[in-house]
Design a protein around this motif. Structure first.
Motif, PDB file in Angstrom:
ATOM      1  N   TYR A  47       0.829  -1.195   0.000  1.00 17.25           N
ATOM      2  CA  TYR A  47       0.000   0.000   0.000  1.00 17.25           C
ATOM      3  C   TYR A  47       0.870   1.254   0.000  1.00 17.25           C
ATOM      4  O   TYR A  47       1.879   1.317   0.712  1.00 17.25           O
ATOM      5  CB  TYR A  47      -0.923   0.009   1.220  1.00 17.25           C
ATOM      6  CG  TYR A  47      -2.001  -1.029   1.178  1.00 17.25           C
ATOM      7  CD1 TYR A  47      -3.040  -0.944   0.252  1.00 17.25           C
ATOM      8  CD2 TYR A  47      -2.000  -2.115   2.057  1.00 17.25           C
ATOM      9  CE1 TYR A  47      -4.045  -1.899   0.207  1.00 17.25           C
ATOM     10  CE2 TYR A  47      -3.002  -3.077   2.019  1.00 17.25           C
ATOM     11  CZ  TYR A  47      -4.021  -2.962   1.092  1.00 17.25           C
ATOM     12  OH  TYR A  47      -5.003  -3.916   1.045  1.00 17.25           O
ATOM     13  N   PRO A  48       0.504   2.269  -0.772  1.00 17.47           N
ATOM     14  CA  PRO A  48       1.341   3.470  -0.861  1.00 17.47           C
ATOM     15  C   PRO A  48       1.539   4.172   0.479  1.00 17.47           C
ATOM     16  O   PRO A  48       2.542   4.864   0.677  1.00 17.47           O
ATOM     17  CB  PRO A  48       0.593   4.358  -1.862  1.00 17.47           C
ATOM     18  CG  PRO A  48      -0.791   3.808  -1.948  1.00 17.47           C
ATOM     19  CD  PRO A  48      -0.675   2.355  -1.655  1.00 17.47           C
ATOM     20  N   GLU A  49       0.601   3.988   1.427  1.00 16.93           N
ATOM     21  CA  GLU A  49       0.727   4.636   2.737  1.00 16.93           C
ATOM     22  C   GLU A  49       1.970   4.194   3.491  1.00 16.93           C
ATOM     23  O   GLU A  49       2.444   4.904   4.392  1.00 16.93           O
ATOM     24  CB  GLU A  49      -0.514   4.351   3.584  1.00 16.93           C
ATOM     25  CG  GLU A  49      -1.787   5.013   3.077  1.00 16.93           C
ATOM     26  CD  GLU A  49      -2.538   4.168   2.079  1.00 16.93           C
ATOM     27  OE1 GLU A  49      -3.748   4.419   1.867  1.00 16.93           O
ATOM     28  OE2 GLU A  49      -1.946   3.240   1.494  1.00 16.93           O
ATOM     29  N   PHE A  50       2.527   3.032   3.131  1.00 18.15           N
ATOM     30  CA  PHE A  50       3.733   2.568   3.815  1.00 18.15           C
ATOM     31  C   PHE A  50       4.936   3.454   3.528  1.00 18.15           C
ATOM     32  O   PHE A  50       5.931   3.408   4.263  1.00 18.15           O
ATOM     33  CB  PHE A  50       4.041   1.114   3.433  1.00 18.15           C
ATOM     34  CG  PHE A  50       3.227   0.109   4.189  1.00 18.15           C
ATOM     35  CD1 PHE A  50       3.417  -0.084   5.549  1.00 18.15           C
ATOM     36  CD2 PHE A  50       2.263  -0.649   3.549  1.00 18.15           C
ATOM     37  CE1 PHE A  50       2.659  -1.008   6.258  1.00 18.15           C
ATOM     38  CE2 PHE A  50       1.501  -1.582   4.239  1.00 18.15           C
ATOM     39  CZ  PHE A  50       1.702  -1.766   5.608  1.00 18.15           C
ATOM     40  N   SER A  51       4.878   4.251   2.473  1.00 15.53           N
ATOM     41  CA  SER A  51       6.009   5.138   2.168  1.00 15.53           C
ATOM     42  C   SER A  51       6.192   6.199   3.243  1.00 15.53           C
ATOM     43  O   SER A  51       7.268   6.809   3.342  1.00 15.53           O
ATOM     44  CB  SER A  51       5.803   5.798   0.802  1.00 15.53           C
ATOM     45  OG  SER A  51       4.634   6.602   0.800  1.00 15.53           O
ATOM     46  N   ASP A  52       5.172   6.429   4.063  1.00 19.80           N
ATOM     47  CA  ASP A  52       5.264   7.409   5.145  1.00 19.80           C
ATOM     48  C   ASP A  52       5.658   6.780   6.475  1.00 19.80           C
ATOM     49  O   ASP A  52       5.708   7.469   7.499  1.00 19.80           O
ATOM     50  CB  ASP A  52       3.915   8.126   5.314  1.00 19.80           C
ATOM     51  CG  ASP A  52       3.516   8.918   4.080  1.00 19.80           C
ATOM     52  OD1 ASP A  52       4.413   9.466   3.422  1.00 19.80           O
ATOM     53  OD2 ASP A  52       2.299   8.965   3.777  1.00 19.80           O
ATOM     54  N   VAL A  53       5.933   5.479   6.485  1.00 19.04           N
ATOM     55  CA  VAL A  53       6.245   4.751   7.714  1.00 19.04           C
ATOM     56  C   VAL A  53       7.763   4.553   7.827  1.00 19.04           C
ATOM     57  O   VAL A  53       8.449   4.321   6.830  1.00 19.04           O
ATOM     58  CB  VAL A  53       5.533   3.378   7.728  1.00 19.04           C
ATOM     59  CG1 VAL A  53       5.845   2.613   9.005  1.00 19.04           C
ATOM     60  CG2 VAL A  53       4.021   3.562   7.572  1.00 19.04           C
TER      61      VAL A  53
END
Length: 375
Positions: A47-53
């Motif tokens: 998921y693209p949201e993992f790039s902020d983790v």
């Protein structure tokens, strides 16, 4: 080992898009300062949201072939898992076989989707695979079972995603666990993006969202719709993808790699979701209910915890095409209360999920949630 950070999150591998990865993102939203430890991370397929983790992957992550296909990494994953050391006062390990084995500097709260399927349900997991992967797995299984059970005993607390997994944890490890249902993270009011197929209706279709693995029984769903004059959309990818595409009749369409906005569009315009999978939890019926949509599911496992028969869905008893087709017809003859479905979905909120975890963190490691710690 000295703990140096208040709280960390751990997950087996971040290389795909599925229900477990949605739970990890919910954990990140609840505890945004906590780094995420894992064996493998592939940004392009997760998921693209993992790039902020803040993701901290093992040495195995340097090998691109394994990031792109974690199943090939199976013989090396125990070594990779053993090499991960988490210097935290408390770790939440999101695990279906590996993260519970990471070494930790403090308390370890395991959120278990299932004891490893490839070890304890090998035939179900591999299906008809009779190749090298089965041979290697059978050769490694005795040693891996010993490793797995030893690592399970390092947990401070075990949570099970459903009652069937709670029983499995008890039978496999002799550990008592508490059932904590997974949260849904779907916002029904968020933007939508159409998914249009040639010569296909743009509403009133049935929807099957699943990884395309043998035990998911998507082929049985496709076969059921072969005898039904109703449209079906299958969303997912996996080893069964090519076979399913070849067997799909004209009233079935397949899609993969969709955005969250496209998934929301499909949920909102579907007649119901269908699943014949042996699910340990089964997130799609909850996500569908967020849009006021009901479900047609196998009477098994996690679905027993999330479906109210006759109110939020219809069960069928065996994963066979004829049984699925009968359930679809029964569903079409039933009046569904969308408001009741939406209320049902609210009980599986991220707020309820995070609240229980905070209570447990405070119990096992109070200092990890003090001012200045990860929240």
């Amino acid at each position: 080992m000295t703990a140096t950070i208040p709280l960390a999150i751990a997950h087996d591998y971040v290389t795909q898009r599925g229900g477990a990865e949605k739970v990890v993102l919910a954990l990140h939203r609840a505890f945004p300062d906590a780094p995420l430890y894992t064996t493998l991370y592939e940004q392009s397929s997760s998921y693209p949201e993992f790039s902020d983790v803040d993701i901290r992957a093992s040495w195995l992550n340097r090998l691109g072939i394994f990031r792109r296909n974690h199943r090939l990494a199976l013989p090396f994953l125990p070594l990779a898992a053993q090499s991960v050391t988490i210097p935290a006062q408390c770790t939440i390990a999101s695990s279906s076989g590996w993260a519970h084995g990471f070494a930790t500097g403090g308390a370890k709260i395991v959120y278990c989707y299932s004891p490893a399927r490839w070890l304890y349900q090998t035939d179900t997991y591999l299906g008809t695979d009779r190749g090298l992967r089965r041979v290697m797995l059978l050769a490694l299984r005795p040693w891996m079972k010993r490793w797995d059970r030893r690592k399970a005993r390092t947990a401070t607390t075990y949570f099970a995603i459903s009652t069937v997994v709670q029983e499995r944890i008890r039978d496999t490890y002799g550990i008592e666990s508490e059932v904590l249902p997974a949260p849904h993270s779907v916002d029904a009011d968020a933007p939508q993006e159409p998914v249009l197929f040639d010569d296909f209706p743009d509403e009133g279709f049935y929807l099957c969202i699943s990884r395309l693995l043998p035990y998911k029984n998507v082929d049985k769903v496709v076969d059921a719709f072969r005898e039904l004059d109703k449209p079906l959309v299958v969303v997912g990818s996996g080893p069964e993808e090519r076979r399913l595409a070849e067997m799909a009749p004209p009233n079935v369409r397949m899609a993969k790699g969709l955005t969250d906005a496209q998934i929301r569009w499909l949920y909102a315009r579907s007649a119901a979701v269908v699943s014949a999978s042996y699910e340990d939890f089964g997130l799609t019926p909850i996500e569908a209910a967020t849009f006021g949509k009901s479900s047609i599911v196998l009477r098994w496992g996690g679905f027993l915890d999330t479906i109210v028969e006759g109110e939020t869905g219809v069960y069928f008893d065996v994963p066979e095409a004829s049984a699925i087709a009968r359930a679809v017809r029964k569903h079409a003859e039933t009046a569904w209360d969308s408001a009741r479905l939406i209320e049902h979905a609210k009980t599986f909120s991220e707020e309820n999920f995070a609240r229980r975890l905070r209570q447990e963190i405070e119990r096992v490691s109070p200092s990890s949630l003090q001012p200045g710690a990860a929240r």
